[in-house]
Design an enzyme around this catalytic site. Sequence first.
Site, PDB file in Angstrom:
ATOM      1  N   ASP A  15     -82.348  57.270 -24.297  1.00 11.49           N
ATOM      2  CA  ASP A  15     -81.577  57.333 -25.557  1.00 11.49           C
ATOM      3  C   ASP A  15     -80.234  56.605 -25.535  1.00 11.49           C
ATOM      4  O   ASP A  15     -79.247  57.076 -26.134  1.00 11.49           O
ATOM      5  CB  ASP A  15     -81.366  58.789 -25.986  1.00 11.49           C
ATOM      6  CG  ASP A  15     -82.673  59.529 -26.237  1.00 11.49           C
ATOM      7  OD1 ASP A  15     -83.740  58.925 -26.050  1.00 11.49           O
ATOM      8  OD2 ASP A  15     -82.616  60.707 -26.611  1.00 11.49           O
ATOM      9  N   LYS A  34     -89.363  59.158 -29.619  1.00  8.18           N
ATOM     10  CA  LYS A  34     -89.595  60.610 -29.514  1.00  8.18           C
ATOM     11  C   LYS A  34     -88.818  61.338 -30.599  1.00  8.18           C
ATOM     12  O   LYS A  34     -87.707  60.948 -30.932  1.00  8.18           O
ATOM     13  CB  LYS A  34     -89.169  61.099 -28.124  1.00  8.18           C
ATOM     14  CG  LYS A  34     -87.678  60.935 -27.817  1.00  8.18           C
ATOM     15  CD  LYS A  34     -87.390  61.253 -26.367  1.00  8.18           C
ATOM     16  CE  LYS A  34     -85.938  61.128 -26.010  1.00  8.18           C
ATOM     17  NZ  LYS A  34     -85.032  62.095 -26.621  1.00  8.18           N
ATOM     18  N   CYS A  85     -80.565  65.454 -23.942  1.00  6.56           N
ATOM     19  CA  CYS A  85     -81.866  64.801 -23.741  1.00  6.56           C
ATOM     20  C   CYS A  85     -82.192  64.527 -22.276  1.00  6.56           C
ATOM     21  O   CYS A  85     -83.363  64.552 -21.885  1.00  6.56           O
ATOM     22  CB  CYS A  85     -81.932  63.524 -24.574  1.00  6.56           C
ATOM     23  SG  CYS A  85     -81.994  63.911 -26.341  1.00  6.56           S
TER      24      CYS A  85
HETATM   25  N1  TIU Z   1     -80.194  62.001 -26.829  1.00  6.85           N
HETATM   26  C1  TIU Z   1     -79.516  63.133 -26.981  1.00  6.85           C
HETATM   27  O1  TIU Z   1     -78.939  63.658 -26.038  1.00  6.85           O
HETATM   28  N2  TIU Z   1     -79.487  63.676 -28.270  1.00  6.85           N
HETATM   29  C2  TIU Z   1     -78.453  64.448 -28.733  1.00  6.85           C
HETATM   30  O2  TIU Z   1     -78.481  64.905 -29.873  1.00  6.85           O
HETATM   31  N3  TIU Z   1     -77.417  64.644 -27.891  1.00  6.85           N
HETATM   32  C3  TIU Z   1     -76.230  65.288 -28.166  1.00  6.85           C
HETATM   33  O3  TIU Z   1     -75.470  65.489 -27.213  1.00  6.85           O
HETATM   34  N4  TIU Z   1     -75.941  65.647 -29.389  1.00  6.85           N
END
Ligand code: TIU
Length: 228
Positions: A24, A129, A162
């Site tokens: 991500d 995802k 994530c």
């Molecule tokens: N990729 C991921 O960690 N999604 C989130 O929403 N992370 C946050 O820390 N908000």
Amino acid sequence: MITVKADPFAFPLDPDHVALLCIDFQRDFMEAGGFGESLGNDVSTLRTAIEPTRGVLAEFRRRGWPVIHTREGHRPDLADLFPAKRDRGNPSLRIGEEGPMGRLLVRGSAGHEIIPELAPVEGEVVLDKPGKGSFYATDLETILRARGITQLVVTGVTTEVCVQSTAREANDRGFECLVLADCTSSYFPEFHESALRMFSAQGAIVGWVGQSGQLLDALGATEDGAGR
Ligand code: TIU
């Protein structure tokens, strides 16, 4: 087997069965105007992970080892977005709403793309995802098993969201994870530290935690530098 210094003990890296997971590294989390900022976060805190990850990515590419990028996001019609996720909290913009980088966390929007510094290249898997974990509602496990991958070097953002979900999902499926501390980051430094400690506590209950330098040192020390 290549021995990589890590906590709580050395990680036995198997060059024939390892992949790099980049979780991500999207503009929506790392740049102003995206989803992360809409939640009230200072997104600049995530940038520390970029350069270390670039170094590891370059080494995996040089060796021809598999690289998998993930992206969190939703279908443009939001058919895969649970109301529970959409309606949580009081963000300045909700998922699917129009922001400076297009619709927040929607596939195809500029903000959904991986940052240019860590952009995928031809031949690397890009996995979309809908959730936090990379195994939930995706074909990641199939992709890994089809290639005989049993170990994951884990990088990405954010550490306690994530990355943590993915490492736990991977661990439960029998994959060995080496999480690189400097290649992960959080909006909350204390959560970053805590999550990393949780992974390696109790004899690596979730996985190993190391630094990119320790991995690169170990790889530099091996004779088989030309890939497999
Ligand atoms: N990729 C991921 O960690 N999604 C989130 O929403 N992370 C946050 O820390 N908000």
